[in-house]
Design an enzyme around this catalytic site. Structure first.
Site, PDB file in Angstrom:
ATOM      1  N   GLY A  46      -8.917  -0.406  -2.613  1.00  0.00           N
ATOM      2  CA  GLY A  46      -8.141  -0.172  -1.403  1.00  0.00           C
ATOM      3  C   GLY A  46      -6.664  -0.088  -1.731  1.00  0.00           C
ATOM      4  O   GLY A  46      -6.209  -0.679  -2.717  1.00  0.00           O
ATOM      5  N   GLN A  51       2.205  -0.517  -0.090  1.00  0.00           N
ATOM      6  CA  GLN A  51       2.213  -0.907  -1.505  1.00  0.00           C
ATOM      7  C   GLN A  51       2.871   0.127  -2.405  1.00  0.00           C
ATOM      8  O   GLN A  51       3.264  -0.190  -3.520  1.00  0.00           O
ATOM      9  CB  GLN A  51       0.775  -1.148  -1.993  1.00  0.00           C
ATOM     10  N   CYS A  91      -5.693  -7.952  -5.314  1.00  0.00           N
ATOM     11  CA  CYS A  91      -4.781  -6.960  -4.737  1.00  0.00           C
ATOM     12  C   CYS A  91      -4.026  -6.276  -5.861  1.00  0.00           C
ATOM     13  O   CYS A  91      -3.567  -6.933  -6.787  1.00  0.00           O
ATOM     14  CB  CYS A  91      -3.799  -7.674  -3.805  1.00  0.00           C
ATOM     15  N   LEU A  92      -3.902  -4.950  -5.772  1.00  0.00           N
ATOM     16  CA  LEU A  92      -3.172  -4.207  -6.815  1.00  0.00           C
ATOM     17  C   LEU A  92      -1.717  -4.642  -6.897  1.00  0.00           C
ATOM     18  O   LEU A  92      -1.087  -4.481  -7.943  1.00  0.00           O
ATOM     19  CB  LEU A  92      -3.262  -2.704  -6.552  1.00  0.00           C
ATOM     20  N   HIS A 133      -7.890  -6.342   4.822  1.00  0.00           N
ATOM     21  CA  HIS A 133      -6.871  -6.609   3.792  1.00  0.00           C
ATOM     22  C   HIS A 133      -5.795  -5.515   3.812  1.00  0.00           C
ATOM     23  O   HIS A 133      -4.597  -5.815   3.766  1.00  0.00           O
ATOM     24  CB  HIS A 133      -7.575  -6.685   2.427  1.00  0.00           C
ATOM     25  N   GLU A 134      -6.233  -4.262   3.901  1.00  0.00           N
ATOM     26  CA  GLU A 134      -5.267  -3.152   3.861  1.00  0.00           C
ATOM     27  C   GLU A 134      -4.446  -3.071   5.148  1.00  0.00           C
ATOM     28  O   GLU A 134      -3.246  -2.778   5.105  1.00  0.00           O
ATOM     29  CB  GLU A 134      -5.979  -1.818   3.592  1.00  0.00           C
ATOM     30  N   HIS A 137      -1.586  -5.335   4.970  1.00  0.00           N
ATOM     31  CA  HIS A 137      -0.431  -4.781   4.243  1.00  0.00           C
ATOM     32  C   HIS A 137       0.485  -4.007   5.186  1.00  0.00           C
ATOM     33  O   HIS A 137       1.710  -4.095   5.080  1.00  0.00           O
ATOM     34  CB  HIS A 137      -0.900  -3.829   3.132  1.00  0.00           C
TER      35      HIS A 137
HETATM   36 NI    NI Z   1      -3.756  -5.513  -1.414  1.00  0.00          NI
END
Ligand code: NI
Length: 180
Positions: A46, A51, A91-92, A133-134, A137
């Site tokens: 995701g 991000q 998370c990236l 989660h996204e 963000h």
């Molecule tokens: Ni994330």
């Protein structure tokens, strides 16, 4: 297409509240394609526009094992939610950190596609986790916000030590050369 740089926690730009997409144009299509390419390259399941330092409400997700089920949700809103589940999230933007977070087990979202058409999507399990989660963000939240202050402090110090708040830059040329 191009790979996009990913902001690393605790970069303050991850706290920005994203704005609704209003222009469904060629630039949006290209941006979404770049987001998806970056997510697959990372690799991740995701990615939110926040991000990659873009202020629009756009998320990409693909929880399929084969990585062939891309979901793009623009201006996503959760319109139904129930149940609960706990999943070990990563998370990236917080590489190498994983922690259990409790989320709704089922959600229904309303979103738009890249041409502006509105649609609803039901999600359970991992897909529901990923979408929640996204969307977090886009609201300036990251999964470590759900952890204790002590754990948050540890993660913050570790990320500053390991990444110095520098965004992650994927060098396509270096990758291509190393895989020769
Ligand atoms: Ni994330």
């Amino acid at each position: 297409m191009a790979l996009l740089d990913i902001l690393v926690y605790p970069d303050p730009r991850l706290r920005r509240l994203a704005d609704n997409v209003v222009d469904f144009n060629d630039e949006l299509q290209l941006f979404v394609a770049n987001m998806a390419e970056t997510m697959y390259f990372a690799p991740g399941i995701g990615l939110a526009a926040t991000q990659v330092n873009d202020p629009r409400r756009i998320i990409c997700v693909d929880v399929s094992p084969e990585g062939n089920d891309l979901g793009v949700y623009i201006n996503p809103e959760i319109i139904e939610k129930d149940g609960s589940q706990t999943y070990e999230e990563g998370c990236l933007s917080i590489p190498g950190v994983f922690a259990e977070v409790e989320r709704f087990e089922h959600i229904k979202i309303r979103a738009q596609d890249t041409t502006g058409n509105s649609f609803d999507k039901e999600a359970h399990g991992l897909l529901a986790v990923c979408i929640q989660h996204e969307i977090d963000h886009l609201d300036g939240k990251v999964f470590v916000d759900y952890l204790s202050r002590l754990k948050q402090d540890r993660v913050r110090k570790r990320m500053i030590k390991e990444h110095g708040m520098e965004a992650i830059h994927y060098d396509e040329k270096a990758v291509a050369e190393s895989s020769l």
